[in-house]
Design a protein around this motif. Structure first.
Motif, mmCIF file in Angstrom:
data_model
loop_
_atom_site.group_PDB
_atom_site.id
_atom_site.type_symbol
_atom_site.label_atom_id
_atom_site.label_comp_id
_atom_site.label_asym_id
_atom_site.label_seq_id
_atom_site.Cartn_x
_atom_site.Cartn_y
_atom_site.Cartn_z
ATOM 1 N N HIS A 161 28.559 5.994 -32.373
ATOM 2 C CA HIS A 161 27.783 5.108 -33.026
ATOM 3 C C HIS A 161 27.300 5.706 -34.281
ATOM 4 N N PHE A 162 27.427 5.157 -35.485
ATOM 5 C CA PHE A 162 26.991 5.767 -36.569
ATOM 6 C C PHE A 162 25.676 5.088 -37.202
ATOM 7 N N GLY A 163 24.655 5.798 -36.861
ATOM 8 C CA GLY A 163 23.523 5.403 -37.341
ATOM 9 C C GLY A 163 22.414 4.901 -36.424
ATOM 10 N N THR A 164 21.533 5.797 -36.069
ATOM 11 C CA THR A 164 20.886 5.533 -34.850
ATOM 12 C C THR A 164 19.671 4.913 -34.993
ATOM 13 N N GLY A 165 18.945 4.822 -36.471
ATOM 14 C CA GLY A 165 17.887 4.505 -36.435
ATOM 15 C C GLY A 165 16.716 5.328 -35.741
ATOM 16 N N GLU A 166 15.502 4.981 -35.835
ATOM 17 C CA GLU A 166 14.454 5.888 -35.306
ATOM 18 C C GLU A 166 14.178 5.220 -33.910
ATOM 19 N N HIS A 167 14.765 4.077 -33.558
ATOM 20 C CA HIS A 167 14.406 3.430 -32.266
ATOM 21 C C HIS A 167 15.550 3.795 -31.290
ATOM 22 N N HIS A 168 16.608 4.496 -31.795
ATOM 23 C CA HIS A 168 17.761 4.747 -30.716
ATOM 24 C C HIS A 168 18.196 3.568 -29.906
ATOM 25 N N LEU A 169 18.057 2.236 -30.318
ATOM 26 C CA LEU A 169 18.446 1.338 -29.380
ATOM 27 C C LEU A 169 19.644 1.403 -28.649
ATOM 28 N N VAL A 170 20.698 1.727 -29.261
ATOM 29 C CA VAL A 170 21.893 1.986 -28.664
ATOM 30 C C VAL A 170 21.875 2.898 -27.208
ATOM 31 N N GLY A 171 21.314 3.940 -27.644
ATOM 32 C CA GLY A 171 21.381 4.969 -26.655
ATOM 33 C C GLY A 171 20.342 4.802 -25.441
ATOM 34 N N LYS A 172 19.028 4.185 -25.827
ATOM 35 C CA LYS A 172 18.030 3.720 -25.046
ATOM 36 C C LYS A 172 18.410 2.883 -24.041
ATOM 37 N N GLU A 219 14.084 13.071 -39.287
ATOM 38 C CA GLU A 219 12.875 12.421 -38.317
ATOM 39 C C GLU A 219 13.521 11.688 -37.002
ATOM 40 N N GLU A 220 14.802 11.024 -37.258
ATOM 41 C CA GLU A 220 15.201 10.038 -36.281
ATOM 42 C C GLU A 220 15.911 11.231 -35.224
ATOM 43 N N ILE A 258 15.406 14.399 -29.752
ATOM 44 C CA ILE A 258 15.088 15.481 -29.044
ATOM 45 C C ILE A 258 13.937 15.142 -28.268
ATOM 46 N N ASP A 259 12.888 14.651 -28.925
ATOM 47 C CA ASP A 259 11.711 14.251 -27.938
ATOM 48 C C ASP A 259 12.090 13.463 -26.981
ATOM 49 N N TYR A 260 12.799 12.448 -27.049
ATOM 50 C CA TYR A 260 13.222 11.484 -26.252
ATOM 51 C C TYR A 260 13.869 12.085 -24.967
ATOM 52 N N ILE A 261 15.127 12.876 -25.137
ATOM 53 C CA ILE A 261 15.751 13.438 -24.242
ATOM 54 C C ILE A 261 14.996 14.677 -23.466
ATOM 55 N N VAL A 262 14.168 15.135 -24.219
ATOM 56 C CA VAL A 262 13.335 16.133 -23.479
ATOM 57 C C VAL A 262 12.448 15.458 -22.374
ATOM 58 N N ARG A 263 11.842 14.195 -22.510
ATOM 59 C CA ARG A 263 11.032 13.597 -21.592
ATOM 60 C C ARG A 263 11.873 12.692 -20.802
ATOM 61 N N ALA A 314 18.808 10.530 -19.323
ATOM 62 C CA ALA A 314 19.480 10.075 -20.590
ATOM 63 C C ALA A 314 20.374 10.916 -21.321
ATOM 64 N N ALA A 315 20.035 12.177 -21.390
ATOM 65 C CA ALA A 315 20.713 13.138 -22.140
ATOM 66 C C ALA A 315 22.209 13.454 -21.674
ATOM 67 N N ASN A 316 22.517 12.971 -20.364
ATOM 68 C CA ASN A 316 23.625 12.929 -19.858
ATOM 69 C C ASN A 316 24.716 11.723 -20.520
ATOM 70 N N TYR A 317 24.155 10.896 -20.966
ATOM 71 C CA TYR A 317 24.883 9.870 -21.755
ATOM 72 C C TYR A 317 24.733 9.792 -23.037
ATOM 73 N N TYR A 318 23.871 10.184 -23.645
ATOM 74 C CA TYR A 318 23.266 9.802 -25.077
ATOM 75 C C TYR A 318 23.321 11.269 -25.892
ATOM 76 N N LYS A 319 24.274 11.344 -26.752
ATOM 77 C CA LYS A 319 23.944 12.497 -27.615
ATOM 78 C C LYS A 319 24.075 12.190 -29.102
ATOM 79 N N VAL A 320 23.057 12.975 -29.738
ATOM 80 C CA VAL A 320 23.058 12.485 -31.237
ATOM 81 C C VAL A 320 23.206 13.842 -32.323
#
Ligand SMILES: C[S@@+](CC[C@H](N)C(=O)[O-])C[C@H]1O[C@@H](n2cnc3c(N)ncnc32)[C@H](O)[C@@H]1O
Length: 192
Positions: free
Chosen positions: A39-50, A69-70, A75-80, A84-90
């Protein structure tokens, strides 16, 4: 010389940039599971991964952003949310610097923001231009794989190296075929 990056994170703005919303809608409607997605371009929302995580991680997503910043938000998202980190890498970086040798094969590839940042400064360091990015991901498609473009992107209109010209060239040279149009997205595949 400096890498092309985005100083400001991109919020979800469905009116002018509905590509991610339409992509997750497509995944859900078609009930696609077990797919590897670039996926090219996460945005700050990370909608596709979330969204993938919220739906029970049916697919695996490798995404790219050129915005620090994105990436920090990821990083903050997968730390918490370590599950999700198993299936979403940025990855952080400029898509024009991707190396074919370091990329796996994918079932679905979004190239929504192709050519949005191409300019003379990027050309000075880039390993790949827009057409080479399309070639690279066509060569990385698993059988039955699909590449998704976003014709409303501002990279789709401009000078002769714009995404629209690149896509039309691939289609007219029979290096790629249109599968379908879905909402704001143009979905392509290899021609054989
Ligand atoms: C306009 S925002 C759209 C974000 C999201 N796809 C959406 O629809 O809301 C563009 C995104 O693509 C990323 N991007 C744009 N050009 C890039 C490049 N050359 N290399 C890597 N990422 C890039 C930006 O970091 C940002 O995440």
């Amino acid at each position: 010389m400096e890498l092309c990056t985005f100083k400001k994170a991109w919020p979800l703005t469905v009116d002018c940039c509905p590509c991610d919303v339409h992509f997750i809608q497509y995944l859900e409607e078609r009930n696609l599971v077990g797919k590897s997605i670039f996926h090219f371009g996460t945005g700050e929302h990370h909608l596709v991964g979330k969204n993938n995580y919220e739906r029970g991680n049916p697919n695996e997503v490798l995404a790219l952003t050129a915005c620090r910043e994105e990436h920090d938000i990821y990083i903050d998202y997968i730390v918490r949310n370590p599950l999700a980190a198993n299936y979403y890498k940025v990855l952080f970086g400029d898509i024009h610097t991707l190396s074919p040798r370091l990329l796996p094969a994918f079932d679905l590839v979004t190239l929504f923001h192709l050519c949005e940042t191409w300019d003379e400064q990027v050309a000075e360091y880039a390993r790949l231009d827009g057409a080479e990015i399309v070639s690279l991901f066509l060569s990385k498609l698993n059988p039955g794989g699909r590449i998704f473009f976003f014709p409303q992107s501002h990279g789709y209109s401009g000078d002769n190296t714009d995404a629209g010209d690149i896509v039309r060239n691939f289609l007219s040279n029979n290096e790629m075929a249109v599968e379908e149009e879905y909402e704001s997205l143009l979905i392509c595949r290899t021609p054989f």
